[in-house]
Design a protein around this motif. Structure first.
Motif, PDB file in Angstrom:
ATOM      1  N   GLY A  53     -47.010 -16.919  47.750  1.00 52.54           N
ATOM      2  CA  GLY A  53     -46.630 -18.199  48.347  1.00 52.54           C
ATOM      3  C   GLY A  53     -46.433 -19.310  47.338  1.00 52.54           C
ATOM      4  O   GLY A  53     -45.993 -20.395  47.688  1.00 52.54           O
ATOM      5  N   VAL A  54     -46.741 -19.084  46.061  1.00 54.86           N
ATOM      6  CA  VAL A  54     -46.620 -20.121  45.037  1.00 54.86           C
ATOM      7  C   VAL A  54     -45.610 -19.714  43.964  1.00 54.86           C
ATOM      8  O   VAL A  54     -44.695 -20.461  43.651  1.00 54.86           O
ATOM      9  N   ASP A  55     -45.799 -18.527  43.403  1.00 54.32           N
ATOM     10  CA  ASP A  55     -44.948 -18.078  42.292  1.00 54.32           C
ATOM     11  C   ASP A  55     -43.551 -17.694  42.760  1.00 54.32           C
ATOM     12  O   ASP A  55     -43.351 -17.273  43.906  1.00 54.32           O
ATOM     13  N   THR A  56     -42.594 -17.843  41.844  1.00 54.63           N
ATOM     14  CA  THR A  56     -41.196 -17.499  42.108  1.00 54.63           C
ATOM     15  C   THR A  56     -40.778 -16.360  41.183  1.00 54.63           C
ATOM     16  O   THR A  56     -41.565 -15.909  40.352  1.00 54.63           O
ATOM     17  N   ARG A  57     -39.519 -15.922  41.328  1.00 55.24           N
ATOM     18  CA  ARG A  57     -39.009 -14.856  40.457  1.00 55.24           C
ATOM     19  C   ARG A  57     -39.148 -15.234  38.977  1.00 55.24           C
ATOM     20  O   ARG A  57     -39.497 -14.407  38.146  1.00 55.24           O
ATOM     21  N   GLU A  58     -38.851 -16.488  38.661  1.00 52.37           N
ATOM     22  CA  GLU A  58     -38.910 -16.936  37.270  1.00 52.37           C
ATOM     23  C   GLU A  58     -40.331 -16.911  36.719  1.00 52.37           C
ATOM     24  O   GLU A  58     -40.574 -16.478  35.597  1.00 52.37           O
ATOM     25  N   SER A  59     -41.300 -17.360  37.522  1.00 55.94           N
ATOM     26  CA  SER A  59     -42.680 -17.362  37.037  1.00 55.94           C
ATOM     27  C   SER A  59     -43.240 -15.938  36.952  1.00 55.94           C
ATOM     28  O   SER A  59     -44.015 -15.634  36.051  1.00 55.94           O
ATOM     29  N   VAL A  60     -42.824 -15.061  37.862  1.00 56.80           N
ATOM     30  CA  VAL A  60     -43.247 -13.653  37.788  1.00 56.80           C
ATOM     31  C   VAL A  60     -42.662 -13.018  36.532  1.00 56.80           C
ATOM     32  O   VAL A  60     -43.344 -12.281  35.814  1.00 56.80           O
ATOM     33  N   ALA A  61     -41.402 -13.313  36.240  1.00 57.27           N
ATOM     34  CA  ALA A  61     -40.768 -12.771  35.031  1.00 57.27           C
ATOM     35  C   ALA A  61     -41.482 -13.261  33.777  1.00 57.27           C
ATOM     36  O   ALA A  61     -41.618 -12.522  32.803  1.00 57.27           O
ATOM     37  N   ALA A  62     -41.978 -14.494  33.804  1.00 54.87           N
ATOM     38  CA  ALA A  62     -42.695 -15.025  32.642  1.00 54.87           C
ATOM     39  C   ALA A  62     -44.067 -14.360  32.477  1.00 54.87           C
ATOM     40  O   ALA A  62     -44.525 -14.164  31.352  1.00 54.87           O
ATOM     41  N   VAL A  63     -44.710 -13.985  33.583  1.00 54.66           N
ATOM     42  CA  VAL A  63     -46.054 -13.406  33.525  1.00 54.66           C
ATOM     43  C   VAL A  63     -46.006 -11.918  33.203  1.00 54.66           C
ATOM     44  O   VAL A  63     -46.700 -11.445  32.306  1.00 54.66           O
ATOM     45  N   VAL A  64     -45.204 -11.150  33.946  1.00 50.56           N
ATOM     46  CA  VAL A  64     -45.216  -9.685  33.792  1.00 50.56           C
ATOM     47  C   VAL A  64     -43.888  -9.108  33.311  1.00 50.56           C
ATOM     48  O   VAL A  64     -43.799  -7.914  33.067  1.00 50.56           O
ATOM     49  N   GLY A  65     -42.857  -9.917  33.192  1.00 55.06           N
ATOM     50  CA  GLY A  65     -41.554  -9.422  32.751  1.00 55.06           C
ATOM     51  C   GLY A  65     -40.710  -8.940  33.912  1.00 55.06           C
ATOM     52  O   GLY A  65     -41.199  -8.738  35.021  1.00 55.06           O
ATOM     53  N   ARG A  66     -39.434  -8.758  33.643  1.00 59.83           N
ATOM     54  CA  ARG A  66     -38.522  -8.279  34.677  1.00 59.83           C
ATOM     55  C   ARG A  66     -38.599  -6.754  34.770  1.00 59.83           C
ATOM     56  O   ARG A  66     -38.746  -6.088  33.766  1.00 59.83           O
ATOM     57  N   PRO A  67     -38.489  -6.218  35.979  1.00 55.84           N
ATOM     58  CA  PRO A  67     -38.576  -4.766  36.144  1.00 55.84           C
ATOM     59  C   PRO A  67     -37.264  -4.079  35.810  1.00 55.84           C
ATOM     60  O   PRO A  67     -36.223  -4.724  35.689  1.00 55.84           O
ATOM     61  N   SER A  68     -37.338  -2.754  35.712  1.00 59.75           N
ATOM     62  CA  SER A  68     -36.111  -1.988  35.509  1.00 59.75           C
ATOM     63  C   SER A  68     -35.498  -1.603  36.842  1.00 59.75           C
ATOM     64  O   SER A  68     -34.401  -1.075  36.894  1.00 59.75           O
ATOM     65  N   ALA A  69     -36.191  -1.864  37.963  1.00 65.87           N
ATOM     66  CA  ALA A  69     -35.668  -1.547  39.293  1.00 65.87           C
ATOM     67  C   ALA A  69     -35.921  -2.724  40.223  1.00 65.87           C
ATOM     68  O   ALA A  69     -36.956  -3.363  40.171  1.00 65.87           O
ATOM     69  N   ALA A  70     -34.927  -2.992  41.079  1.00 61.41           N
ATOM     70  CA  ALA A  70     -35.044  -4.061  42.067  1.00 61.41           C
ATOM     71  C   ALA A  70     -34.411  -3.573  43.359  1.00 61.41           C
ATOM     72  O   ALA A  70     -33.691  -2.577  43.379  1.00 61.41           O
ATOM     73  N   ALA A  71     -34.690  -4.279  44.468  1.00 56.66           N
ATOM     74  CA  ALA A  71     -34.069  -3.928  45.735  1.00 56.66           C
ATOM     75  C   ALA A  71     -32.557  -4.049  45.573  1.00 56.66           C
ATOM     76  O   ALA A  71     -32.057  -5.065  45.095  1.00 56.66           O
ATOM     77  N   LEU A  72     -31.848  -3.027  45.949  1.00 55.56           N
ATOM     78  CA  LEU A  72     -30.418  -2.967  45.657  1.00 55.56           C
ATOM     79  C   LEU A  72     -29.568  -3.834  46.565  1.00 55.56           C
ATOM     80  O   LEU A  72     -28.632  -4.482  46.113  1.00 55.56           O
ATOM     81  N   LEU A  73     -29.858  -3.860  47.851  1.00 54.00           N
ATOM     82  CA  LEU A  73     -28.958  -4.523  48.776  1.00 54.00           C
ATOM     83  C   LEU A  73     -29.174  -6.022  48.879  1.00 54.00           C
ATOM     84  O   LEU A  73     -28.228  -6.790  48.902  1.00 54.00           O
ATOM     85  N   ASN A  74     -30.420  -6.470  48.933  1.00 51.57           N
ATOM     86  CA  ASN A  74     -30.659  -7.891  49.181  1.00 51.57           C
ATOM     87  C   ASN A  74     -31.617  -8.529  48.187  1.00 51.57           C
ATOM     88  O   ASN A  74     -32.007  -9.662  48.382  1.00 51.57           O
ATOM     89  N   ASP A  75     -32.021  -7.827  47.151  1.00 50.30           N
ATOM     90  CA  ASP A  75     -32.891  -8.353  46.098  1.00 50.30           C
ATOM     91  C   ASP A  75     -34.148  -9.024  46.662  1.00 50.30           C
ATOM     92  O   ASP A  75     -34.495 -10.122  46.275  1.00 50.30           O
ATOM     93  N   THR A  76     -34.796  -8.350  47.607  1.00 46.64           N
ATOM     94  CA  THR A  76     -36.020  -8.904  48.199  1.00 46.64           C
ATOM     95  C   THR A  76     -37.270  -8.421  47.502  1.00 46.64           C
ATOM     96  O   THR A  76     -38.372  -8.815  47.882  1.00 46.64           O
TER      97      THR A  76
END
Length: 159
Positions: A53-76
């Motif tokens: 409820g607080v962190d966003t995609r950008e803050s998650v990417a800063a903490v743990v990095g971007r994944p090699s897999a994401a939801a394909l159709l709607n990026d949820t």
């Protein structure tokens, strides 16, 4: 005993025993399992830093990095996958551990859920494979080239 050492048969036997022991040791080493790790999942300490409820995609990417897999159709969601494989001799590799971390986002890009799954939580999913069949069965490469020559018209070549 003195005769055996003079003609060299005693040293030949020792050499054969040493070679046999060496080959046995080599065979045992070759059959020992090799473990290989693939992928990456964030640790529990890193996941504790992510607030639902607080962190966003950008803050998650800063903490743990971007994944090699994401939801394909709607990026949820973002999916981090790590597995450990055991390779032993001539046997097929065996997956002995798998960790999947799923971080879900709402429409605004805010974290809505963080989950961790193990190998025991997995299930086999039948994939639908669609294969486009070619219509050129039984026709050689030269036959394909020559069949196109019959479709040329003089108006296509000359203005």
């Amino acid at each position: 005993m003195a005769l055996a050492s003079r003609d060299g048969s005693g040293s030949a036997r020792r050499l054969l025993r040493t070679m046999a022991a060496g080959l046995t040791l080599l065979a045992l080493i070759a059959c020992s399992p090799v473990y290989r790790n693939h992928g990456y999942t964030p640790s529990d300490v890193e996941l504790a830093l992510i607030e639902v409820g607080v962190d966003t995609r950008e803050s998650v990417a800063a903490v743990v990095g971007r994944p090699s897999a994401a939801a394909l159709l709607n990026d949820t969601g973002w999916y981090y996958v790590q597995s450990r494989w055991k390779h032993a001799g001539g046997r097929a590799p065996q997956e002995i551990d798998r960790q999947v971390v799923a971080i879900s986002f709402d429409e605004g890009g805010v974290v809505s859920n963080v989950e961790r799954f193990g190998l025991e939580d997995g299930r086999v999913i039948a994939l639908s494979r669609r294969v486009t069949e070619t219509n050129i069965r039984g026709v050689s490469f030269i036959g394909q080239l020559l069949s196109n020559l019959g479709q040329l018209r003089a108006a296509d070549v000359v203005d």
